[in-house]
Design a protein around this motif. Structure first.
Motif, PDB file in Angstrom:
ATOM      1  N   PHE A   1       0.826  -1.207   0.000  1.00 48.74           N
ATOM      2  CA  PHE A   1       0.000   0.000   0.000  1.00 48.74           C
ATOM      3  C   PHE A   1       0.861   1.257   0.000  1.00 48.74           C
ATOM      4  O   PHE A   1       0.539   2.244  -0.663  1.00 48.74           O
ATOM      5  CB  PHE A   1      -0.959   0.004   1.191  1.00 48.74           C
ATOM      6  N   GLU A   2       1.957   1.212   0.734  1.00 43.89           N
ATOM      7  CA  GLU A   2       2.846   2.365   0.779  1.00 43.89           C
ATOM      8  C   GLU A   2       3.439   2.657  -0.598  1.00 43.89           C
ATOM      9  O   GLU A   2       3.695   3.817  -0.940  1.00 43.89           O
ATOM     10  CB  GLU A   2       3.963   2.082   1.793  1.00 43.89           C
ATOM     11  N   LYS A   3       3.597   1.621  -1.411  1.00 43.82           N
ATOM     12  CA  LYS A   3       4.184   1.786  -2.741  1.00 43.82           C
ATOM     13  C   LYS A   3       3.155   2.167  -3.806  1.00 43.82           C
ATOM     14  O   LYS A   3       3.438   2.966  -4.704  1.00 43.82           O
ATOM     15  CB  LYS A   3       4.909   0.501  -3.162  1.00 43.82           C
TER      16      LYS A   3
ATOM     17  N   PRO B   1       0.856   6.242  -3.782  1.00 41.40           N
ATOM     18  CA  PRO B   1       1.385   7.491  -4.366  1.00 41.40           C
ATOM     19  C   PRO B   1       1.452   7.476  -5.892  1.00 41.40           C
ATOM     20  O   PRO B   1       1.627   8.547  -6.502  1.00 41.40           O
ATOM     21  CB  PRO B   1       2.804   7.579  -3.761  1.00 41.40           C
ATOM     22  N   THR B   2       1.340   6.308  -6.510  1.00 40.61           N
ATOM     23  CA  THR B   2       1.478   6.239  -7.971  1.00 40.61           C
ATOM     24  C   THR B   2       0.161   6.460  -8.710  1.00 40.61           C
ATOM     25  O   THR B   2       0.147   6.616  -9.935  1.00 40.61           O
ATOM     26  CB  THR B   2       2.042   4.870  -8.398  1.00 40.61           C
ATOM     27  N   ILE B   3      -0.945   6.459  -8.001  1.00 36.71           N
ATOM     28  CA  ILE B   3      -2.246   6.635  -8.658  1.00 36.71           C
ATOM     29  C   ILE B   3      -2.331   8.052  -9.214  1.00 36.71           C
ATOM     30  O   ILE B   3      -2.062   9.030  -8.497  1.00 36.71           O
ATOM     31  CB  ILE B   3      -3.395   6.351  -7.675  1.00 36.71           C
TER      32      ILE B   3
ATOM     33  N   SER C   1      10.240  -5.733  -8.355  1.00 38.82           N
ATOM     34  CA  SER C   1       9.393  -5.928  -9.538  1.00 38.82           C
ATOM     35  C   SER C   1       8.181  -5.008  -9.499  1.00 38.82           C
ATOM     36  O   SER C   1       7.757  -4.478 -10.528  1.00 38.82           O
ATOM     37  CB  SER C   1       8.940  -7.382  -9.620  1.00 38.82           C
ATOM     38  N   LEU C   2       7.613  -4.821  -8.307  1.00 31.07           N
ATOM     39  CA  LEU C   2       6.441  -3.949  -8.157  1.00 31.07           C
ATOM     40  C   LEU C   2       6.776  -2.522  -8.569  1.00 31.07           C
ATOM     41  O   LEU C   2       6.036  -1.896  -9.338  1.00 31.07           O
ATOM     42  CB  LEU C   2       5.949  -3.983  -6.710  1.00 31.07           C
ATOM     43  N   ILE C   3       7.885  -2.003  -8.085  1.00 31.82           N
ATOM     44  CA  ILE C   3       8.284  -0.630  -8.395  1.00 31.82           C
ATOM     45  C   ILE C   3       8.492  -0.462  -9.905  1.00 31.82           C
ATOM     46  O   ILE C   3       8.073   0.538 -10.505  1.00 31.82           O
ATOM     47  CB  ILE C   3       9.561  -0.256  -7.622  1.00 31.82           C
ATOM     48  N   LYS C   4       9.090  -1.458 -10.518  1.00 33.41           N
ATOM     49  CA  LYS C   4       9.353  -1.388 -11.957  1.00 33.41           C
ATOM     50  C   LYS C   4       8.058  -1.370 -12.772  1.00 33.41           C
ATOM     51  O   LYS C   4       7.895  -0.572 -13.696  1.00 33.41           O
ATOM     52  CB  LYS C   4      10.228  -2.573 -12.382  1.00 33.41           C
ATOM     53  N   VAL C   5       7.105  -2.248 -12.408  1.00 29.60           N
ATOM     54  CA  VAL C   5       5.834  -2.316 -13.138  1.00 29.60           C
ATOM     55  C   VAL C   5       5.031  -1.033 -12.951  1.00 29.60           C
ATOM     56  O   VAL C   5       4.406  -0.529 -13.899  1.00 29.60           O
ATOM     57  CB  VAL C   5       5.014  -3.540 -12.678  1.00 29.60           C
ATOM     58  N   LEU C   6       5.052  -0.474 -11.744  1.00 31.49           N
ATOM     59  CA  LEU C   6       4.275   0.734 -11.470  1.00 31.49           C
ATOM     60  C   LEU C   6       4.749   1.933 -12.280  1.00 31.49           C
ATOM     61  O   LEU C   6       3.996   2.890 -12.482  1.00 31.49           O
ATOM     62  CB  LEU C   6       4.318   1.066  -9.972  1.00 31.49           C
ATOM     63  N   GLU C   7       5.982   1.902 -12.760  1.00 30.21           N
ATOM     64  CA  GLU C   7       6.510   3.012 -13.545  1.00 30.21           C
ATOM     65  C   GLU C   7       5.705   3.259 -14.823  1.00 30.21           C
ATOM     66  O   GLU C   7       5.634   4.394 -15.308  1.00 30.21           O
ATOM     67  CB  GLU C   7       7.984   2.750 -13.891  1.00 30.21           C
ATOM     68  N   CYS C   8       5.117   2.193 -15.370  1.00 28.96           N
ATOM     69  CA  CYS C   8       4.381   2.358 -16.627  1.00 28.96           C
ATOM     70  C   CYS C   8       2.952   1.808 -16.571  1.00 28.96           C
ATOM     71  O   CYS C   8       2.241   1.819 -17.580  1.00 28.96           O
ATOM     72  CB  CYS C   8       5.130   1.687 -17.781  1.00 28.96           C
TER      73      CYS C   8
END
Length: 554
Positions: A373-375, A378-380, A515-522
């Motif tokens: 959730f913390e990750k 903020p990306t929404i 992997s989560l951080i990488k996918v959230l980038e796009c």
């Protein structure tokens, strides 16, 4: 040339919906409802949607009505089809969402004689409905049928809730004509009457004399005036404003993570937090901690503001102001004045302390539901809509600061997991802004038929947090102490991969933070079809990390 039903009763229902400005009708396939299906689908004033699964159809429509703040109709055939609407009907009832249920039925002489697809449909939603209008299939009843339909449609709009119109059809069902009746447009405008100023002054006097006041805001549709009015309370040092994410208001001096503040309280803090006055508005409250606290440490006065109903949530309700919060505050603020007190400042300092401990723990905790959730939050994207599933999902979200440009929604009327995906999709279709839906695995698989339609926008995003079971039951003390945890938790090895292939969703799966951080980038970039991100988290560690989190907030 458009085709309309020859059946007079169908014509009456369709024309009445048009005259009451119903623009959206969700239809599930069937034969007995053919006259309604033919009429609605051919009328130029109506946008129709075909949703096969009636439970999904009802929640789909509920999501539309949630966003439009206007009635949306659902149409089904006779028999058990109607019963599948019930979960959404109950949600609409408790969440004040205008939903018009139109069910086709057999005439009275065909009920309980062994005919197929036939049940006792009259008043079937009796305990969770604003109005049940049971029409009669004869010309003699034409005037009374019109009155029944009109009453139901007016109530749906003015009282913001579900109504049921049961329409009996005898065969033939498919006769058509090129004409349809028309009624004058009806505008159901509810004029609010201000409160009596002398009576309100009595409450203002109590307010002005009190040094500890809490304003608690539950689920509320985004409203700029409410935002401005609640900000006014921050100028009064004796007032503390508590909000939930679904309240759709924000301010640095609001307490927006109630459980984070309350959970570590020791006994003397619990007593200090007891207010003289509790003023509530909005829908049902998610935080179990604030409910437990205010039931034990009850305020001297609990006032609720709502033009429709007041729930005695804390077992001490003393006044229901039957008026909209906007009009209430526009009157009340003329009669109130700030009161010298340390109440607000004391708890805002506690908020800062909790936030520091919160961040220290999150920064060091391992990959888990909490860390996820913390990750992801903020990306929404800014100025978009966030739909939340129930159970653990809504509760985890309450622990974090959510971007104040987002509009946040969750089905908290009955707090069920059964139609969250369908609701989010319906909301996405009419909201005209991109929508992200965060859901748990049990809720997602339970409502997987929600994806079975052709209307899902390409910018719709689902984030599925899959902890291989009902993770909340590992946090609740009772289930783990029993010998039946597997029946509560419902462990599984399911993934959304094949559902995404079948329903044409782009699919990504991750099981670690990198992997989560990488996918959230796009993940939120433009795409030709909707996307689903499945995040697998450790089933047997999530509850331990969450418990440790609360223990470290002190």
């Amino acid at each position: 040339m458009p085709q309309f039903p020859k059946n007079n009763l169908a014509q009456l229902v369709i024309a009445s919906c048009i005259s009451h400005q119903i623009k959206h009708v969700v239809i599930s396939p069937g034969s007995r409802n053919a006259p309604l299906t033919i009429g609605f689908s051919n009328h130029t004033s109506i946008q129709t949607y075909s949703i096969v699964d009636e439970r999904c159809a009802a929640f789909f429509a509920l999501g539309m009505a949630q966003q439009l703040q206007q009635p949306v109709a659902i149409v089904c055939t006779s028999g058990s089809a109607l019963l599948n609407y019930y979960p959404a009907v109950a949600e609409a009832f408790y969440s004040n969402i205008p939903l018009v249920i139109i069910s086709a039925d057999r005439p009275d002489h065909l009920i309980d004689i062994g005919d197929g697809q036939t049940i006792r449909q009259k008043n079937v939603f009796e305990n969770h409905i604003l109005c049940s209008s049971n029409l009669v299939a004869d010309e003699v009843s034409k005037a009374s049928n019109f009155e029944l339909v009109t009453t139901a449609l007016k109530l749906a709009k003015s009282q913001k809730g579900p109504v049921h119109i049961n329409v009996p059809f005898d065969e033939p069902l498919y006769e058509i004509t090129n004409k349809i009746v028309g009624f004058d447009e009806i505008d159901t405008v509810v004029e609010e009457v201000p409160l009596d100023v002398d009576e309100l002054q009595n409450f203002a006097d109590i307010w002005n004399a009190s040094t500890k006041k809490i304003v608690l805001v539950g689920a509320h549709f985004p409203d700029k005036l409410i935002q401005t009015q609640l900000e006014h309370f921050t100028k009064d040092p004796s007032v503390l404003v508590l909000i939930e994410n679904t309240a759709n208001v924000s301010h640095s001096k609001f307490i927006n993570s109630i459980d984070k503040l309350i959970f570590p309280f020791v006994e003397d803090e619990l007593e200090q937090f007891q207010p003289d006055i509790l003023l509530t508005l909005g829908g049902l409250i998610v935080s179990k901690k604030i409910k437990q606290h205010l039931r034990k440490y009850q305020p001297k006065h609990h006032w609720h503001i709502d033009s429709k109903r007041a729930f005695n949530t804390f077992h001490c309700l003393s006044k229901h102001f039957i008026i909209s919060p906007q009009l209430f505050f526009s009157q009340f603020f003329f009669l109130t004045k700030p009161k010298e007190s340390s109440f607000q400042q004391f708890w805002l300092q506690k908020k800062v302390h909790r936030l520091k401990n919160h961040q220290n723990f999150i920064d060091s905790c391992s990959f888990s539901d909490l860390r996820v959730f913390e990750k992801i939050l903020p990306t929404i994207p800014n100025n978009s809509q966030l739909q939340l599933g129930n159970s653990s999902i809504i509760r985890y979200s309450q622990l974090f600061n959510i971007n104040n440009t987002l509009q946040v929604f969750c089905n908290r009327g009955t707090s069920g997991i059964d139609g969250s995906t369908s609701t989010a999709i319906g909301a996405a279709i009419v909201s005209n802004i991109r929508t992200t839906f965060i859901t748990g695995d049990i809720s997602f698989f339970y409502d997987s038929n929600a994806l079975w339609n052709d209307y899902i926008p390409a910018n719709f995003r689902i984030i599925l947090i899959n902890n291989s079971g009902g993770g909340i039951f590992r946090f609740i003390p009772g289930p783990q102490q029993s010998n039946a945890l597997n029946y509560f938790e419902t462990t599984h090895n399911l993934t959304a991969e094949h559902l995404c292939k079948m329903y044409k969703f782009d699919y990504e799966v991750v099981s670690d933070e990198e992997s989560l951080i990488k996918v959230l980038e796009c993940f939120f970039e433009d795409s030709k079809q909707p996307r689903l991100l499945e995040i697998k988290t450790p089933r047997e560690k999530n509850d331990q990390i969450l418990k440790a989190y609360f223990n470290n907030l002190k």
